[in-house]
Design an enzyme around this catalytic site. Structure first.
Site, PDB file in Angstrom:
ATOM      1  N   GLY A 188      36.278  17.357-112.454  1.00  0.00           N
ATOM      2  CA  GLY A 188      35.012  18.154-112.677  1.00  0.00           C
ATOM      3  C   GLY A 188      34.437  17.857-113.989  1.00  0.00           C
ATOM      4  N   ASN A 189      33.646  18.602-114.277  1.00  0.00           N
ATOM      5  CA  ASN A 189      32.911  18.646-115.813  1.00  0.00           C
ATOM      6  C   ASN A 189      32.728  19.675-116.270  1.00  0.00           C
ATOM      7  OD1 ASN A 189      30.160  19.525-114.950  1.00  0.00           O
ATOM      8  ND2 ASN A 189      30.280  17.931-113.490  1.00  0.00           N
ATOM      9  N   ARG A 190      31.913  19.623-117.685  1.00  0.00           N
ATOM     10  CA  ARG A 190      31.992  20.849-118.467  1.00  0.00           C
ATOM     11  C   ARG A 190      30.728  21.840-118.042  1.00  0.00           C
ATOM     12  NH1 ARG A 190      32.414  18.369-124.243  1.00  0.00           N
ATOM     13  NH2 ARG A 190      32.390  20.553-124.865  1.00  0.00           N
ATOM     14  N   ALA A 236      25.349  19.514-112.806  1.00  0.00           N
ATOM     15  CA  ALA A 236      25.576  18.459-113.259  1.00  0.00           C
ATOM     16  C   ALA A 236      26.833  17.639-111.976  1.00  0.00           C
ATOM     17  CB  ALA A 236      26.798  18.512-114.478  1.00  0.00           C
TER      18      ALA A 236
END
Ligand code: C5P
Length: 400
Positions: free
Chosen positions: A204-206, A271
């Site tokens: 995943g990402n932030r 994102a």
């Protein structure tokens, strides 16, 4: 402080209007509640009188000497109908005036906002949809209903948005935001995608989805009909926005293509993961006795922004990308971003400098907006909602 008319029409959700009324009065506004006859089956006039501190009447034949059917609408800064039933929307769209609320709607020269609430079937009915279109085309703000539990055990689209959300939308309208996206359909992606390796683990990402949701809220305040495709966003849903939840990049891609097909503007604030595991393992990947960690083979995800640009038809929506950049030894943030704008082919690119933990999950943001026409606009440091409005300013200039 503003003088607000709160119209309440006859749906079960009218009890939530009591909380909305409190939010409005506690923030100093003067609120005159105008219920419809049928709404009094749900919440009585005494409740409205007590909470608003103002008299309540339903018809036009009491206190005739004060000419309330004209005066209330004329002197309002905002008429807000919450909940707005299918019947009240229909009457408003057709200019009927058979009670005080509908008379008030006809005499109002101020912004008018509807927060519809009804069963899904009634909301989706072609007559209701046509009435909503008509009201929007006249410059009124019609919020999208929320999805969730309805009157009985059934769930679906048609729920009144939370009072705090309606309040936030009303504050925006009162702030005098120009309704320059009225009649426009915009699509925003928000959040960060997750790519599952096995049933419990993902890459995943932030991205928090804050910027995407701020863009959606700002577009609603400017009168747009807004769809947000939200990848794993845990923030409260913005009022009046159609939210489509997704998890993976593939789902985001599918929903963005669907939603963008007839849009006037598309903003890719999400994102999406650039890579995903080449294979999904059905059972949780186990540790091995010899302590050798598994090798995960990644494949590249399609670039949705590039695809959306390529899929543009003659309607040509304005397409906006976001770029989280850091400078490096080869080029500055802006140089990297200019090259990215060319690669992606979009009309505008919002460039965030994300060195040293800036932007992600924060309330504030600072950015530069690059245009495909070579323009460069430096946005001031400020809340993501301000940045959102500056992005829409640039989009509005490029519409048509
Ligand atoms: O190439 P980069 O990921 O920096 O580009 C960011 C922009 O491209 C964002 O607008 C993002 O939403 C979009 N993007 C996309 N599909 C991907 C990756 C990024 O649409 N797979």
């Amino acid at each position: 402080m503003a003088s607000i008319v709160l119209g309440v029409s006859g749906g079960i959700a009218s009890y939530k209007a009591a909380e909305l009324l409190r939010l409005l009065t506690e923030s100093g506004h003067s609120v005159r509640v105008v219920p419809t006859e049928s709404s009094l089956h749900f919440v009585g006039a005494a409740t409205w009188e007590a909470l608003s501190g103002q008299p309540v009447q339903v018809g036009v034949f009491q206190n005739v000497e004060e000419v309330p059917h004209v005066r209330i609408g004329q002197s309002a800064d905002l008429v807000l109908v919450a909940p707005a039933t299918a019947n009240t929307l229909a009457k408003a769209a057709h200019g009927l005036a058979d009670d005080l609320l509908t008379n008030t709607l006809l005499t109002a020269r101020c912004p008018v906002m509807f927060a519809p609430a009804m069963h899904t079937e009634m909301w989706e009915n072609a007559a209701t949809q046509a009435n909503v279109e008509t009201l929007r085309s006249r410059g009124h703000v019609v919020l999208e209903p929320a999805v969730g539990r309805l009157t009985g055990v059934d769930t679906g689209k048609g729920r009144l948005p939370a009072p705090a959300e309606i309040y936030a939308a009303a504050v925006n309208v009162l702030a005098g935001r120009e309704q320059d996206l009225m009649g426009r359909r915009v699509v925003v992606s928000a959040g960060g995608t997750r790519e599952f390796l096995d049933p419990v683990r993902y890459l995943g990402n932030r991205s928090s989805g804050r910027q995407g949701f701020a863009l959606a809220e700002a577009a609603v305040a400017r009168g747009a009909s807004v769809t947000v495709v939200a990848a794993n966003v845990s923030l409260p849903r913005p009022a009046g926005v159609d939210v489509v939840d997704v998890v993976s990049t593939e789902q985001l891609r599918e929903q963005m293509h669907l939603a963008a097909a007839d849009a006037d503007a598309v903003v890719m604030a999400a994102a999406p993961a650039d890579f995903r595991p080449a294979e999904f393992v059905d059972a949780k990947i186990k540790k091995t006795a010899d302590g050798v960690a598994p090798q995960i083979h990644l494949v590249e995800n399609p670039d949705i922004l590039v695809e959306l640009v390529a899929a543009r038809t003659s309607k040509r929506p304005v397409i906006v990308g976001f770029a989280a950049e850091t400078g490096d030894a080869t080029a500055s943030v802006i140089e990297h971003a200019r090259a990215k704008l060319a690669r992606k082919g979009c009309d505008l690119l919002v460039v965030n400098d994300v060195s040293a933990g800036k932007v992600f999950g924060q309330e504030d943001s600072e950015a530069v907006l690059l245009g495909a026409d070579g323009s460069v606009t430096q946005f001031a440091h400020g809340p993501k909602s301000d940045l959102a409005h500056q992005v829409w300013d640039a989009v509005v200039q490029r519409l048509d």
